[in-house]
Each structure stands twice: as structure tokens, then as C-alpha cells.
Design a protein around this motif. Structure first.
Motif, PDB file in Angstrom:
ATOM      1  N   ALA A  11       0.822  -1.215   0.000  1.00 27.31           N
ATOM      2  CA  ALA A  11       0.000   0.000   0.000  1.00 27.31           C
ATOM      3  C   ALA A  11       0.859   1.269   0.000  1.00 27.31           C
ATOM      4  O   ALA A  11       0.343   2.365  -0.113  1.00 27.31           O
ATOM      5  CB  ALA A  11      -0.887   0.003   1.240  1.00 27.31           C
ATOM      6  N   SER A  13       2.795   2.915  -1.975  1.00 30.89           N
ATOM      7  CA  SER A  13       2.803   3.908  -3.051  1.00 30.89           C
ATOM      8  C   SER A  13       1.594   4.843  -2.965  1.00 30.89           C
ATOM      9  O   SER A  13       1.608   5.922  -3.547  1.00 30.89           O
ATOM     10  CB  SER A  13       2.829   3.216  -4.407  1.00 30.89           C
ATOM     11  N   THR A  14       0.556   4.454  -2.234  1.00 27.57           N
ATOM     12  CA  THR A  14      -0.636   5.315  -2.151  1.00 27.57           C
ATOM     13  C   THR A  14      -0.506   6.351  -1.027  1.00 27.57           C
ATOM     14  O   THR A  14      -1.341   7.232  -0.905  1.00 27.57           O
ATOM     15  CB  THR A  14      -1.910   4.478  -1.870  1.00 27.57           C
ATOM     16  N   ARG A  16       0.502   9.483   1.314  1.00 32.35           N
ATOM     17  CA  ARG A  16       0.797  10.911   1.125  1.00 32.35           C
ATOM     18  C   ARG A  16       1.092  11.524   2.496  1.00 32.35           C
ATOM     19  O   ARG A  16       0.734  10.947   3.526  1.00 32.35           O
ATOM     20  CB  ARG A  16      -0.430  11.632   0.532  1.00 32.35           C
ATOM     21  N   THR A 215     -10.533   8.763  -2.268  1.00 32.63           N
ATOM     22  CA  THR A 215     -10.658   7.776  -3.348  1.00 32.63           C
ATOM     23  C   THR A 215     -10.916   6.392  -2.733  1.00 32.63           C
ATOM     24  O   THR A 215     -10.531   6.119  -1.585  1.00 32.63           O
ATOM     25  CB  THR A 215      -9.378   7.693  -4.199  1.00 32.63           C
ATOM     26  N   GLU A 217      -9.452   3.755  -3.596  1.00 32.87           N
ATOM     27  CA  GLU A 217      -8.133   3.128  -3.398  1.00 32.87           C
ATOM     28  C   GLU A 217      -7.573   3.503  -2.018  1.00 32.87           C
ATOM     29  O   GLU A 217      -7.024   2.654  -1.312  1.00 32.87           O
ATOM     30  CB  GLU A 217      -7.184   3.606  -4.508  1.00 32.87           C
ATOM     31  N   GLN A 218      -7.741   4.773  -1.636  1.00 35.23           N
ATOM     32  CA  GLN A 218      -7.258   5.211  -0.313  1.00 35.23           C
ATOM     33  C   GLN A 218      -8.040   4.499   0.787  1.00 35.23           C
ATOM     34  O   GLN A 218      -7.451   3.938   1.725  1.00 35.23           O
ATOM     35  CB  GLN A 218      -7.434   6.726  -0.169  1.00 35.23           C
ATOM     36  N   THR A 221      -7.084   0.982   1.645  1.00 36.02           N
ATOM     37  CA  THR A 221      -5.838   0.696   2.369  1.00 36.02           C
ATOM     38  C   THR A 221      -6.114   0.411   3.849  1.00 36.02           C
ATOM     39  O   THR A 221      -5.269  -0.162   4.537  1.00 36.02           O
ATOM     40  CB  THR A 221      -4.804   1.848   2.267  1.00 36.02           C
TER      41      THR A 221
END
Ligand code: SAM
Length: 272
Positions: A11, A13-14, A16, A215, A217-218, A221
Motif C-alpha cells: 500500500a 505507493s498510495t 501521502r 478515493t 483506493e485510499q 488501504t
């Protein structure tokens, strides 16, 4: 059971800021290394990275410097380490409490959220003692740390703020949720507990991607926290200083401008 970091590698790379260092944080660390290098002249400068944070591993180093990264998760090293470069940088799989470097050999140690992986107070003390032992007497430890507020917010208040649209970034939310759920620095917060709280609240309060603005995708995680044995620790500034100041004195503290930046101070610490 897998460690959180084993799943986290997928995870990563996602992520921030604040869960990853921002450009400003990286510039700050680079500047600290450059300042130390200027003080050492042409003598080889040895940098220790506490973890494998890729942006720190690949930051430009002064000509004379080399970097060794220490991380105890082989999956993390495999997933995010930008690769060894002969004479310049390499990663070693080891625990920070048993540092694989000679005593008093390191000029600059860098850590991004590293101490938050340790238990309080014994793990913090063991971490601080091991880094102190690795550092030269004129070395520096530069740490970005996640800090609990003196009066933590409650999970309910936080979820209500999300429903009102008052929490912007997903990663700032995640950090706030970890801190809100932690009962004390001594207990830390288990990631499986974070997952359970999130699963219940996101169902009850319909915290979908549409509703939150995050998102899918976030949001997905969060599943990596489920079933994890990993515990994170969020000390208050006073708790952090109580232990870390046994080994280091604080030379400078600063914060970055992103959401929750005030809870992620960067410390420059000098060995006592
Ligand atoms: C440095 S921290 C925080 C992540 C960071 N904010 C980033 O952007 O990379 C995470 C790393 O610490 C490593 N780690 C956790 N506990 C450790 C320990 N006791 N010894 C060595 N490495 C450890 C994990 O495997 C993981 O790669």
C-alpha cells in the motif's frame, strides 16, 4: 500473522503526507546532512536511515557521504528500497535496538516516524539508547515524529467531523484516527483496533468515497490494518521529551505546512 509492514509494502505507493514526508520534510533532512558534511570537510560522512523511506534513501548526498538504511522488514526492503549503490548506499535487515553498525561511527541518523513504531516508554528508551550508541559525540539525530495532542480528540468527534466534510485529506484522517483511538502512550494503538473501529463507523455513518471525497483506493488501504499485530505509539511532546532527553538534547524543532503538520514536528537532536 503477517506484520502490518509486510502488507503496508503493497500500500506504500498510495501514501501521502502526513504519513509520508513531504518535499519540505525531505529538503529539511537534506539540509541537515549538508550542514554536517560542511562541518566534516572531505572526511567520509556516514548517514544512518532508520527505515527505508524511499524519498530519504534517494535524496542527493554530498560527495563524501554514504548511507546505510536499517529496517527489520524484508518485504518493505524488497518493495520500496531504491537499490544498493556500491560505496554509496545499502540496506541492512536488522532491528534498530540491535544496530548493525559500529559504536560512535555515524554522523547523521535520519528517521521518519521511526520512533512511533516503538512501544512507550521501554521501546523509545531502547531506540534512543541504540541510536545514541551508534552516533559520534558530534553527530545528530533528525527525527520526524507523530505527536499526540495534550487533550486527544475522541473517535466520535472525529467521525462527526468527517461527516461534516471538515477533514480534508484521507491520510490526515488516518493519523487523527490512530491518535483518537489510542488510550495512552503506554498502550499505543493496535492497527487491528483501528480497522475494527473504521469498519463499524464507516458502515454506520456511510463513509463512502462519494461522501468523504477520498478515493476508493485510499479507503481500501484500511484493510491492511485488519488482523495486524503492529502497534503504533503517539506520545505527547512531554512524554517524548521525558524519554528522548535522557540521551539527547534538542537543538531545533520545526513543523511543515501540510494538514496535521503541527502534529508531525521535526527534531534535531544532539547526543548528551
Ligand atoms: C520508518 S517507519 C514509518 C514510515 C515512514 N513514515 C515512511 O514514509 O516510510 C516504518 C518502517 O520502520 C520499520 N520498522 C518498524 N519497527 C522497526 C524496528 N524495531 N527495527 C527496524 N525497523 C523497524 C518498518 O519495517 C517500516 O519499514
Amino acid at each position: 500473522m503477517k506484520s502490518y509492514w509486510d502488507n503496508f509494502a503493497r500500500a506504500f505507493s498510495t501514501l501521502r503526507p502526513p504519513l509520508r514526508p513531504s518535499g519540505e520534510d525531505i529538503d529539511f533532512m537534506e539540509q541537515c546532512v549538508a550542514e554536517r558534511a560542511a562541518g566534516r570537510g572531505t572526511e567520509g560522512l556516514r548517514v544512518l536511515l532508520l527505515g527505508v523511506t524511499p524519498a530519504l534513501a534517494s535524496m542527493p548526498l554530498p560527495e563524501s557521504a554514504s548511507l546505510v538504511a536499517v529496517d527489520n522488514s524484508w518485504p518493505m526492503i524488497q518493495a520500496v528500497w531504491p537499490g544498493n549503490v556500491p560505496q554509496k548506499r545499502r540496506a541492512i535487515r536488522a532491528d534498530w535496538r540491535e544496530m548493525p553498525c559500529r559504536s560512535r561511527s555515524i554522523d547523521v541518523a535520519l528517521g521518519d516516524g521511526s520512533i512511533n513504531c516503538m512501544r512507550y516508554p521501554d521501546g523509545f528508551r531502547a531506540f534512543a539508547a541504540a541510536v545514541r550508541e551508534a552516533l559520534r559525540d558530534d553527530g545528530v539525530l533528525v527525527l520526524r515524529c507523530y505527536m499526540q495532542q495534550d487533550t486527544p480528540e475522541t473517535p466520535d468527534k472525529l467521525y462527526d467531523a468527517v461527516c461534516r466534510g471538515d477533514v480534508k485529506g484521507f491520510h490526515a484522517f488516518r493519523l487523527r484516527l490512530f491518535m483518537a483511538l489510542q488510550e495512552s502512550a503506554e498502550s499505543g494503538i493496535g492497527l487491528d483496533d483501528v480497522h475494527r473501529s473504521w469498519t463499524a463507523a464507516s458502515g454506520d455513518k456511510h463513509l463512502s468515497a462519494e461522501r468523504t471525497g477520498w478515493t476508493q483506493e485510499q479507503i481500501d488501504t484500511m484493510q491492511y490494518c485488519g488482523g495486524s499485530r503492529t502497534v503504533h505509539t503517539f506520545p505527547t511532546l512531554t512524554e517524548f521529551r521525558t524519554v528522548v532527553h535522557e540521551y539527547f538534547e534538542e537543538s531545533r524543532v520545526s513543523t511543515a505546512a501540510y494538514e496535521m503538520g503541527e502534529h508531525c514536528p521535526r527534531f534535531i537532536l544532539k547526543p548528551r
